[in-house]
Design a protein around this motif. Structure first.
Motif, PDB file in Angstrom:
ATOM      1  N   ALA A  65      27.338  49.938  49.819  1.00 23.90           N
ATOM      2  CA  ALA A  65      28.528  49.477  49.101  1.00 23.90           C
ATOM      3  C   ALA A  65      29.263  50.620  48.411  1.00 23.90           C
ATOM      4  N   GLY A  66      28.790  51.856  48.589  1.00 18.80           N
ATOM      5  CA  GLY A  66      29.439  53.004  47.951  1.00 18.80           C
ATOM      6  C   GLY A  66      29.119  53.117  46.479  1.00 18.80           C
ATOM      7  N   ARG A  67      27.940  52.652  46.069  1.00 18.97           N
ATOM      8  CA  ARG A  67      27.531  52.678  44.666  1.00 18.97           C
ATOM      9  C   ARG A  67      26.226  53.470  44.485  1.00 18.97           C
ATOM     10  N   PRO A  68      26.248  54.768  44.835  1.00 24.03           N
ATOM     11  CA  PRO A  68      25.019  55.556  44.739  1.00 24.03           C
ATOM     12  C   PRO A  68      24.505  55.728  43.316  1.00 24.03           C
ATOM     13  N   PHE A  69      25.390  55.718  42.325  1.00 25.66           N
ATOM     14  CA  PHE A  69      24.937  55.822  40.935  1.00 25.66           C
ATOM     15  C   PHE A  69      24.025  54.645  40.602  1.00 25.66           C
ATOM     16  N   HIS A  70      24.389  53.479  41.077  1.00 25.18           N
ATOM     17  CA  HIS A  70      23.615  52.274  40.807  1.00 25.18           C
ATOM     18  C   HIS A  70      22.317  52.277  41.616  1.00 25.18           C
ATOM     19  N   ALA A  71      22.363  52.831  42.835  1.00 25.16           N
ATOM     20  CA  ALA A  71      21.138  52.982  43.637  1.00 25.16           C
ATOM     21  C   ALA A  71      20.167  53.919  42.910  1.00 25.16           C
ATOM     22  N   HIS A  72      20.697  54.946  42.285  1.00 26.65           N
ATOM     23  CA  HIS A  72      19.874  55.874  41.507  1.00 26.65           C
ATOM     24  C   HIS A  72      19.107  55.128  40.418  1.00 26.65           C
ATOM     25  N   GLU A  73      19.762  54.157  39.770  1.00 26.73           N
ATOM     26  CA  GLU A  73      19.098  53.404  38.707  1.00 26.73           C
ATOM     27  C   GLU A  73      17.946  52.562  39.259  1.00 26.73           C
ATOM     28  N   VAL A  74      18.106  52.036  40.476  1.00 28.40           N
ATOM     29  CA  VAL A  74      17.035  51.270  41.120  1.00 28.40           C
ATOM     30  C   VAL A  74      15.854  52.199  41.409  1.00 28.40           C
ATOM     31  N   PHE A  75      16.149  53.378  41.964  1.00 26.93           N
ATOM     32  CA  PHE A  75      15.076  54.346  42.222  1.00 26.93           C
ATOM     33  C   PHE A  75      14.419  54.801  40.918  1.00 26.93           C
ATOM     34  N   GLU A  76      15.215  54.947  39.877  1.00 23.14           N
ATOM     35  CA  GLU A  76      14.670  55.378  38.589  1.00 23.14           C
ATOM     36  C   GLU A  76      13.680  54.346  38.044  1.00 23.14           C
ATOM     37  N   ASP A  77      13.990  53.067  38.214  1.00 19.23           N
ATOM     38  CA  ASP A  77      13.043  52.029  37.792  1.00 19.23           C
ATOM     39  C   ASP A  77      11.713  52.188  38.524  1.00 19.23           C
ATOM     40  N   ALA A  78      11.767  52.443  39.844  1.00 17.78           N
ATOM     41  CA  ALA A  78      10.532  52.617  40.626  1.00 17.78           C
ATOM     42  C   ALA A  78       9.788  53.870  40.167  1.00 17.78           C
ATOM     43  N   TRP A  79      10.535  54.918  39.881  1.00 19.54           N
ATOM     44  CA  TRP A  79       9.945  56.177  39.420  1.00 19.54           C
ATOM     45  C   TRP A  79       9.194  55.954  38.106  1.00 19.54           C
ATOM     46  N   LYS A  80       9.785  55.178  37.213  1.00 21.91           N
ATOM     47  CA  LYS A  80       9.184  54.992  35.898  1.00 21.91           C
ATOM     48  C   LYS A  80       8.096  53.929  35.867  1.00 21.91           C
ATOM     49  N   SER A  81       8.132  52.962  36.787  1.00 20.50           N
ATOM     50  CA  SER A  81       7.169  51.860  36.737  1.00 20.50           C
ATOM     51  C   SER A  81       6.146  51.864  37.864  1.00 20.50           C
ATOM     52  N   GLY A  82       6.372  52.701  38.872  1.00 18.57           N
ATOM     53  CA  GLY A  82       5.491  52.695  40.030  1.00 18.57           C
ATOM     54  C   GLY A  82       4.204  53.458  39.813  1.00 18.57           C
ATOM     55  N   PRO A  83       3.358  53.438  40.827  1.00 15.23           N
ATOM     56  CA  PRO A  83       2.096  54.173  40.739  1.00 15.23           C
ATOM     57  C   PRO A  83       2.346  55.667  40.536  1.00 15.23           C
ATOM     58  N   LYS A  84       1.506  56.272  39.729  1.00 18.92           N
ATOM     59  CA  LYS A  84       1.651  57.694  39.396  1.00 18.92           C
ATOM     60  C   LYS A  84       1.786  58.564  40.643  1.00 18.92           C
ATOM     61  N   GLU A  85       0.998  58.257  41.687  1.00 15.86           N
ATOM     62  CA  GLU A  85       1.016  59.089  42.896  1.00 15.86           C
ATOM     63  C   GLU A  85       2.327  58.984  43.682  1.00 15.86           C
ATOM     64  N   GLU A  86       3.200  58.024  43.338  1.00 14.30           N
ATOM     65  CA  GLU A  86       4.486  57.880  44.038  1.00 14.30           C
ATOM     66  C   GLU A  86       5.680  58.304  43.195  1.00 14.30           C
ATOM     67  N   ARG A  87       5.454  58.680  41.973  1.00 12.44           N
ATOM     68  CA  ARG A  87       6.583  58.963  41.076  1.00 12.44           C
ATOM     69  C   ARG A  87       7.483  60.080  41.579  1.00 12.44           C
ATOM     70  N   GLU A  88       6.904  61.121  42.153  1.00 14.34           N
ATOM     71  CA  GLU A  88       7.733  62.227  42.652  1.00 14.34           C
ATOM     72  C   GLU A  88       8.587  61.789  43.844  1.00 14.34           C
ATOM     73  N   LEU A  89       8.092  60.885  44.654  1.00 13.52           N
ATOM     74  CA  LEU A  89       8.894  60.349  45.758  1.00 13.52           C
ATOM     75  C   LEU A  89      10.118  59.634  45.206  1.00 13.52           C
ATOM     76  N   TRP A  90       9.917  58.701  44.270  1.00 12.28           N
ATOM     77  CA  TRP A  90      11.031  57.921  43.726  1.00 12.28           C
ATOM     78  C   TRP A  90      11.988  58.811  42.936  1.00 12.28           C
ATOM     79  N   ARG A  91      11.444  59.805  42.252  1.00 16.66           N
ATOM     80  CA  ARG A  91      12.315  60.746  41.519  1.00 16.66           C
ATOM     81  C   ARG A  91      13.188  61.520  42.495  1.00 16.66           C
ATOM     82  N   GLY A  92      12.599  61.972  43.599  1.00 15.69           N
ATOM     83  CA  GLY A  92      13.378  62.682  44.615  1.00 15.69           C
ATOM     84  C   GLY A  92      14.457  61.796  45.225  1.00 15.69           C
ATOM     85  N   LEU A  93      14.135  60.542  45.475  1.00 18.27           N
ATOM     86  CA  LEU A  93      15.134  59.620  46.020  1.00 18.27           C
ATOM     87  C   LEU A  93      16.249  59.376  45.011  1.00 18.27           C
TER      88      LEU A  93
END
Length: 171
Positions: A65-93
């Protein structure tokens, strides 16, 4: 209105229901603040815990939809709430989404830098974890997309269309 230590007045800050500073100004599709009272796009709720598959699907919808800033917020939620071993993946995304945001806003240097930083983080996570494509994601394709777009942004020094240049998260 408060005041600084020198006695100068400062503007009151927007606060959420728990007293945390939150800018309540509406935002456009690229996350830029608009004047109070303007029509903006709906903001992504913060702190939502999603399954990884839902995270990828929701982020892809926002990217398309052309809303990458908002997609970043979704990835940020995963980065902050996901398993420790996946945080760098979600942060990179999240960095990839912010890189696309800056590229769409015309910030050539910042966009290219974040695209490359995000690609490097995703690549390092894949190498370290031994998982080239969790949750159906095409990490090699994302890394290639980010590096190619960084080069285009720098070479052409122009704003890109976020929806047109949105990556495919899944192959």
């Amino acid at each position: 209105m408060g005041s600084t230590s020198s006695g100068r007045p400062t503007a009151a800050r927007d606060r959420d229901s728990e007293g945390r500073a939150r800018n309540a100004r509406p935002r456009d599709g690229l996350g830029r603040p608009l004047p109070y009272g303007a029509d903006g796009v709906a903001r992504q709720p913060e702190g939502v815990v999603r399954t990884p598959d839902r995270t990828v699907a929701e982020a892809q919808e926002l990217l398309d939809a052309g809303r990458p800033f908002h997609a970043h917020e979704v990835f940020e939620d995963a980065w902050k709430s996901g398993p420790k071993e996946e945080r760098e993946l979600w942060r990179g995304l999240a960095q990839l989404a912010v890189g696309l945001t800056h590229s769409a806003r015309g910030n050539v240097t910042g966009g290219a830098r974040l695209l490359r930083r995000g690609a490097g983080a995703v690549e390092a996570w894949a190498a370290e974890s031994g998982r080239p494509g969790p949750y159906g994601m095409d990490l090699a394709g994302l890394i290639g997309w980010a590096r190619e777009l960084a080069g285009v942004v720098e070479r052409d020094e122009r704003t890109v269309d976020a929806a047109e240049r949105a990556p495919r998260l899944r192959g």
